[in-house]
Write an enzyme that holds these catalytic residues in place. Sequence first.
Site, PDB file in Angstrom:
ATOM      1  N   GLY A 202       3.317  -0.666 -50.215  1.00 29.21           N
ATOM      2  CA  GLY A 202       3.954  -2.317 -50.963  1.00 29.21           C
ATOM      3  C   GLY A 202       3.661  -2.119 -52.455  1.00 29.21           C
ATOM      4  CD  GLU A 208      -2.386  -0.434 -52.925  1.00 34.30           C
ATOM      5  OE1 GLU A 208      -2.401  -1.065 -51.715  1.00 34.30           O
ATOM      6  OE2 GLU A 208      -1.867   1.064 -52.948  1.00 34.30           O
TER       7      GLU A 208
END
Length: 334
Positions: A202, A208
């Site tokens: 993504g 992240e």
Amino acid sequence: KRAPLLSCATWTSNLHNTRERASESLGRRAKSMFVSGLRGGKTCKGTTGPLKKTTKALSLSCKPVVQGVRTSAARTPRVNRSSRQKISAGAVRNQTAMSVQLSQDELKKQAAWKAVEYVKSGMKVGLGTGSTAAFAVARIGELLANGTLTDIVGVPTSVATQEQAASLNIPLATLDEVPKLDVAIDGADEVDPELNVVKGRGGALLREKMVEMASDSFVCIVDDTKLVDGLGGSKLAMPVEIVQFCWKYNLERLQNLPEVAGSEAKLRMDGDSPYVTDNSNYIVDLYFENPIKDSYAAAKAISELEGVVDHGLFLDMVTTCIIAAPDGVVVKEK
């Protein structure tokens, strides 16, 4: 009595007058039938009475005109049996595909809701990115709204997640403000038997990894289609985020790394332009025909290249993996 004999001139005049009256009557009748045909879908074929024979020729010329109006305005094209069968088969395929998609979304939702059970009031929570993580963010927003959860602070891993969380009135912060988190919830693109994962398809792999490394626990949520025997085994992208400067140079160096031998390196595109991350970087995707032989060696070699920002190998980071399958939800702890 016999009728008096008429002169030729008188007889001709009477015949002419009779024809004119018949013609006028025929014209009025034909006009009436034509208008009626337009309104009711009838044609001149249905003419009856004394004028039936006289109007036979008219009915032949009138019929195509009226049918032409009906065909363009009211009729739909006729579909033969084979065409109907093809359309029916196509509809079944589309319906089946939709059912599969809905089923996968439901599995993602089940995993996400289970993961949110790890969130308690007063916690600082890392909010992941992607279609599965979005269900978890939505659930946290719902529980905050109804009072089940209180005093939650979320740290988003992307602009998209930040926007979603803000729309749900989830209080937000950054790692600058909250450097230590209690739990992070995020999806994954691949999960191996040791709970090592590939993330970043993504495009949010750097944020992240930063947020999840700052968390005491990382709850990974997936459906069972993400399970692989070895990382890279899905033959889909393993992303590497790089700086824009001299990207071709770094792409070629990645391609030639012995630790990722057999992979193909491609610059990720967004239409006709390179894809740009939230951090203004590019992504090089590595595609493997076979699973990576040594993920730890590959991660180390990739990280040592100047110009590489980070990679999608998340090793020894997941503490809990929640896997949703058609036969139920499985929780694996590391």
